[in-house]
Design a protein around this motif. Structure first.
Motif, mmCIF file in Angstrom:
data_model
loop_
_atom_site.group_PDB
_atom_site.id
_atom_site.type_symbol
_atom_site.label_atom_id
_atom_site.label_comp_id
_atom_site.label_asym_id
_atom_site.label_seq_id
_atom_site.Cartn_x
_atom_site.Cartn_y
_atom_site.Cartn_z
ATOM 1 N N TRP A 189 0.730 -1.171 -0.080
ATOM 2 C CA TRP A 189 -0.021 0.077 -0.088
ATOM 3 C C TRP A 189 0.893 1.523 -0.105
ATOM 4 O O TRP A 189 0.539 2.287 -0.435
ATOM 5 C CB TRP A 189 -0.924 0.005 1.163
ATOM 6 C CG TRP A 189 -1.999 -0.959 0.957
ATOM 7 C CD1 TRP A 189 -2.575 -1.449 0.092
ATOM 8 C CD2 TRP A 189 -2.912 -1.576 2.223
ATOM 9 N NE1 TRP A 189 -3.482 -2.266 0.126
ATOM 10 C CE2 TRP A 189 -3.786 -2.475 1.604
ATOM 11 C CE3 TRP A 189 -2.658 -1.070 3.551
ATOM 12 C CZ2 TRP A 189 -4.756 -3.054 2.379
ATOM 13 C CZ3 TRP A 189 -3.573 -1.695 4.465
ATOM 14 C CH2 TRP A 189 -4.706 -2.936 3.886
ATOM 15 N N GLU A 190 1.993 1.143 0.593
ATOM 16 C CA GLU A 190 2.748 2.456 0.893
ATOM 17 C C GLU A 190 2.346 3.483 1.683
ATOM 18 O O GLU A 190 3.071 3.942 2.619
ATOM 19 C CB GLU A 190 3.561 2.717 -0.641
ATOM 20 C CG GLU A 190 3.573 1.592 -1.592
ATOM 21 C CD GLU A 190 4.716 0.631 -0.939
ATOM 22 O OE1 GLU A 190 5.121 0.853 -0.232
ATOM 23 O OE2 GLU A 190 4.782 -0.512 -1.883
ATOM 24 N N SER A 191 1.316 4.160 1.161
ATOM 25 C CA SER A 191 0.845 5.303 2.111
ATOM 26 C C SER A 191 -0.778 5.492 1.817
ATOM 27 O O SER A 191 -1.473 4.898 1.145
ATOM 28 C CB SER A 191 1.320 6.597 1.523
ATOM 29 O OG SER A 191 1.126 7.673 1.820
ATOM 30 N N GLY A 192 -1.020 6.242 2.891
ATOM 31 C CA GLY A 192 -2.660 6.555 2.956
ATOM 32 C C GLY A 192 -2.934 7.711 2.374
ATOM 33 O O GLY A 192 -4.094 8.190 2.279
ATOM 34 N N SER A 193 -1.803 8.453 1.720
ATOM 35 C CA SER A 193 -1.894 9.919 1.280
ATOM 36 C C SER A 193 -1.712 9.833 -0.162
ATOM 37 O O SER A 193 -0.732 9.285 -0.853
ATOM 38 C CB SER A 193 -0.779 10.747 1.904
ATOM 39 O OG SER A 193 -0.472 11.899 1.094
ATOM 40 N N GLN A 194 -2.802 10.366 -0.797
ATOM 41 C CA GLN A 194 -2.662 10.309 -2.397
ATOM 42 C C GLN A 194 -1.598 11.172 -2.927
ATOM 43 O O GLN A 194 -1.009 10.879 -3.963
ATOM 44 C CB GLN A 194 -3.985 10.939 -2.969
ATOM 45 C CG GLN A 194 -4.023 10.993 -4.527
ATOM 46 C CD GLN A 194 -4.226 9.184 -4.872
ATOM 47 O OE1 GLN A 194 -4.889 8.477 -4.299
ATOM 48 N NE2 GLN A 194 -3.167 8.877 -5.647
ATOM 49 N N LYS A 195 -1.243 12.170 -2.118
ATOM 50 C CA LYS A 195 0.083 12.951 -2.777
ATOM 51 C C LYS A 195 1.263 12.076 -2.760
ATOM 52 O O LYS A 195 2.202 12.141 -3.764
ATOM 53 C CB LYS A 195 0.267 14.159 -1.555
ATOM 54 C CG LYS A 195 1.529 15.142 -1.932
ATOM 55 C CD LYS A 195 1.852 16.092 -0.706
ATOM 56 C CE LYS A 195 2.824 15.176 0.110
ATOM 57 N NZ LYS A 195 3.440 16.175 1.339
ATOM 58 N N ILE A 196 1.573 11.370 -1.847
ATOM 59 C CA ILE A 196 2.614 10.517 -1.526
ATOM 60 C C ILE A 196 2.553 9.299 -2.473
ATOM 61 O O ILE A 196 3.592 8.964 -3.343
ATOM 62 C CB ILE A 196 3.038 9.862 -0.222
ATOM 63 C CG1 ILE A 196 3.295 10.864 0.819
ATOM 64 C CG2 ILE A 196 3.927 8.813 -0.170
ATOM 65 C CD1 ILE A 196 4.551 11.701 0.700
ATOM 66 N N LEU A 197 1.498 8.639 -2.774
ATOM 67 C CA LEU A 197 1.400 7.772 -3.857
ATOM 68 C C LEU A 197 1.679 8.315 -5.301
ATOM 69 O O LEU A 197 2.370 7.848 -6.015
ATOM 70 C CB LEU A 197 0.092 7.234 -3.902
ATOM 71 C CG LEU A 197 -0.664 6.149 -2.496
ATOM 72 C CD1 LEU A 197 -1.965 5.992 -2.692
ATOM 73 C CD2 LEU A 197 0.384 5.273 -2.648
#
Length: 216
Positions: free
Chosen positions: A35-43
């Motif tokens: 998943w890596e992140s729950g932040s769309q900015k980071i994805l």
């Protein structure tokens, strides 16, 4: 047949529910997802090609089909903010993966993110050993608040054990056993037996119902 484990992307899984159901029929037990992140900015920064909604939906699909699943997270990413970390912790809190792992971003040579770090003189990688360790312990790039990143890692790692204090212990064990594969394999095996047993899953379901989570 023997139990089956697969590793896939959340976006791919969301597009292939029928395939997921078919694999369950022939022995699929565990789904691993980065998943890596729950932040769309980071994805988007990672060029993940995935939406936050895919991460949430992939967890729903695994639970719908009675499958164990793992979500992996990455902290210490350039441009990361406390809000980005909080979004990842919220993703873990709401989805309650049976297994969760946390790594610190490492600028691996040859990748576009390594080039990004080199052009901005951000890399703290000093040798091959730094490239082999992804555990949530050692700083890898400049400009990242690793104290906040470690707290985020501890929040996620401790969710199934009572909170962040337990997560700090889990992180310490994870880091300290990286050179002892037999011990680490034993710990992972013991944990997998625990989270897959019916009494433990029943307790998690009750706890999630009280906290508004999604455990099923």
């Amino acid at each position: 047949g023997a139990p089956i484990m697969i590793q896939t992307r959340a976006a791919s899984l969301c597009r292939a529910e029928e395939a997921l159901a078919a694999m369950k029929e022939v022995g699929l037990k565990l789904v691993l997802m980065g998943w890596e992140s729950g932040s769309q900015k980071i994805l988007d920064f990672l060029n993940k090609g995935c939406q936050v909604e895919h991460n949430y939906r992939s967890a729903e699909l695994c639970r719908k089909h009675g499958l164990l699943f793992s979500g992996s997270f990455m902290f210490g990413i350039p441009t990361e903010t406390p809000e980005d970390i909080a979004a990842s912790v919220e993703l873990a809190r709401r989805t309650r993966p049976h297994f969760a792992s946390v790594a610190f971003f490492t600028p691996l040579p040859g990748t576009h993110l390594a080039t990004y770090c080199e052009e901005r003189n951000l890399s703290l990688v000093s040798g091959p050993n730094d490239l082999l360790s992804f555990s949530p312990e050692k700083a890898k790039v400049k400009g990242v608040d690793y104290n906040i990143a470690r707290r985020g890692a501890e929040e996620i790692l401790g969710m199934k054990f009572g909170g962040r204090k337990a997560g700090r212990l889990v992180r310490a064990v994870y880091v300290s056993t990286k050179g002892n594969l037999k011990l680490r394999h034993f710990l992972v095996y013991s944990y997998s037996r625990m989270v897959s047993c019916r009494p433990y899953r029943w307790l998690l379901k009750r706890g999630a119902m009280k906290s508004g989570g999604q455990e099923k």
